[in-house]
Scaffold this active site. Structure first.
Site, PDB file in Angstrom:
ATOM      1  N   GLU A  79       0.847  -1.191   0.000  1.00  0.00           N
ATOM      2  CA  GLU A  79       0.000   0.000   0.000  1.00  0.00           C
ATOM      3  C   GLU A  79       0.887   1.247   0.000  1.00  0.00           C
ATOM      4  O   GLU A  79       1.947   1.276   0.632  1.00  0.00           O
ATOM      5  CB  GLU A  79      -0.907   0.023   1.235  1.00  0.00           C
ATOM      6  CG  GLU A  79      -1.995  -1.038   1.245  1.00  0.00           C
ATOM      7  CD  GLU A  79      -3.246  -0.633   0.465  1.00  0.00           C
ATOM      8  OE1 GLU A  79      -3.246   0.498  -0.103  1.00  0.00           O
ATOM      9  OE2 GLU A  79      -4.200  -1.427   0.425  1.00  0.00           O
TER      10      GLU A  79
ATOM     11  N   ASP B  35      -6.645   1.361  -8.411  1.00  0.00           N
ATOM     12  CA  ASP B  35      -5.369   1.741  -7.829  1.00  0.00           C
ATOM     13  C   ASP B  35      -4.237   0.866  -8.348  1.00  0.00           C
ATOM     14  O   ASP B  35      -4.464  -0.274  -8.750  1.00  0.00           O
ATOM     15  CB  ASP B  35      -5.439   1.708  -6.288  1.00  0.00           C
ATOM     16  CG  ASP B  35      -5.974   0.395  -5.723  1.00  0.00           C
ATOM     17  OD1 ASP B  35      -6.886  -0.192  -6.332  1.00  0.00           O
ATOM     18  OD2 ASP B  35      -5.486  -0.039  -4.669  1.00  0.00           O
TER      19      ASP B  35
ATOM     20  N   HIS C 100      -3.599  -3.062  -8.229  1.00  0.00           N
ATOM     21  CA  HIS C 100      -4.865  -3.648  -7.805  1.00  0.00           C
ATOM     22  C   HIS C 100      -5.856  -3.654  -8.970  1.00  0.00           C
ATOM     23  O   HIS C 100      -6.639  -4.600  -9.144  1.00  0.00           O
ATOM     24  CB  HIS C 100      -5.428  -2.854  -6.619  1.00  0.00           C
ATOM     25  CG  HIS C 100      -6.442  -3.607  -5.815  1.00  0.00           C
ATOM     26  ND1 HIS C 100      -7.087  -3.052  -4.729  1.00  0.00           N
ATOM     27  CD2 HIS C 100      -6.947  -4.872  -5.931  1.00  0.00           C
ATOM     28  CE1 HIS C 100      -7.930  -3.946  -4.217  1.00  0.00           C
ATOM     29  NE2 HIS C 100      -7.862  -5.052  -4.930  1.00  0.00           N
TER      30      HIS C 100
END
Length: 373
Positions: A305, A355, A345
């Protein structure tokens, strides 16, 4: 009493069995009253076969007397021959058969050792684990004593042995037996050698990979990989510009909405390590890798992330790119992840996720990774 000679009876020839190791037996006929070397050889054969004692032979070596006759009769009786105490062709053939060593049979081949089906990990037990242990013993990565301490039980010793094998074969070292480990095990059992170790690259040279600095902030949200090997890296944006909030969201339990990732990259470039690589983080949701839904993307990937609101207008920081240029190549090299499996993603959940945002510079990450894989 007569002696065997060319003038009194047919010459008794001495013959040797075809094989050099076979005994020598006289040919022709011998009976009570004969003497000489042929009789001595007959006595030696009877001693060797257990029908005459050495003491009995020593009492009259080379003399066909009552002891030799009695011993020969015993032999003939045991072999269902006419027990007349006369040494002739049939007695000689039976004696030669007993004295000639049988051709040694090939020892039974040991059962072949094969690789079990993938999908085993610590805590499992059964025939599949025992099969894996047998393969590791055969290849020298596990001792027989270690296997005997828990046959069929995937405990610490089996896990450690799997890690040794994975390390030797340049696989992701997680101690779990998944598809990649199975494929390498099959190669090893077929006689293939592990890949040779490349020379240590010079600083800054091609192939150089160093584990970047990172902070361990453990997440409560993770699960088992179910034996799947790591073969993908998935990048995300957090949809937030607040790293503290991102850390809370990725590490704290939240019921059915609990999420996590293996790594979080803060805006200042700090790499937070949240979930041990050998475990599955919950970052991909409903997804597939190039259409393949089994194993799940969570089970087979590393999730990263990046703190960013995902608007496409907020730039990813230079510090974040520099951190990713270290982390992604390191992970790709460590787990042998191909470039095609370093994705966003949006690539594993098309139509559902977008994303990382459109303004993310994939080129920088791929160039850095391409330099080491």
């Amino acid at each position: 009493m007569s002696t065997v000679s060319s003038s009194t009876r047919p010459q008794v020839a001495l013959t040797t069995a075809a094989a050099s190791s076979a005994p020598t037996l006289p040919s022709g006929t011998l009976s009570k009253g004969d003497s000489g070397t042929p009789v001595k050889q007959l006595q030696s054969a009877l001693v060797k076969l257990g029908y005459m004692t050495q003491a009995q032979m020593n009492s009259g070596p080379g003399t066909f007397g009552p002891q030799t006759e009695a011993s020969l009769k015993k032999f003939q009786s045991a072999h269902k021959l006419t027990a007349d105490g006369v040494y002739g062709p049939k007695t000689r053939a039976a004696m030669l058969k007993d004295l000639t060593p049988a051709t040694p049979s090939k020892p039974p081949s040991s059962p072949s050792v094969t690789a079990p089906a993938a999908g085993l990990e610590r805590g499992d037990n059964g025939a599949g684990v025992k099969q894996l242990q047998s393969a590791l013993v055969k290849l020298g990565y596990m001792s027989q004593a270690d296997m005997n301490s828990g046959p069929g039980v995937y405990g610490p010793k089996t896990e450690a042995s799997v890690k040794k094998f994975q390390s030797a074969w340049k696989l992701g070292v997680d101690g779990e037996y998944g598809p990649k480990t199975k494929a390498a095990l099959e190669k090893a059992l077929a006689g293939q050698k592990p890949p040779s170790t490349n020379p240590t690259p010079t600083p800054g040279g091609p192939g150089k990979v160093t584990k970047p600095d990172m902070k361990w902030v453990p997440s409560a949200n993770y699960g088992s990989r179910g034996g799947a090997d790591i073969d993908a890296i998935v990048l995300h944006h957090t949809a937030s510009n607040n790293v503290d909030g991102d850390l809370r969201a990725l590490t704290k339990p939240n019921g059915d909405k609990s999420v996590s990732a293996h790594y979080l990259i803060g805006k200042d470039g700090t790499i937070y390590h949240l979930v041990d690589d050998k475990m599955a983080a919950w970052h991909a949701g409903v997804s597939s890798l190039h259409g393949d839904k089994s194993p799940s993307v969570n089970a087979r990937s590393i999730g990263i992330e990046i703190t960013n609101d995902g608007s496409g207008k907020t730039p990813f920081t230079e510090a974040q790119y520099r951190a990713l240029e270290k982390l992604v190549p390191y992970l790709a090299k460590t787990y042998d992840v191909p470039m095609k499996n370093i994705l966003g993603h949006r690539d594993v959940a098309p139509g559902r996720k977008v994303d990382p945002a459109d303004n993310f510079d994939w080129g920088r990450i791929r160039r850095a990774t391409d330099a080491v894989i």
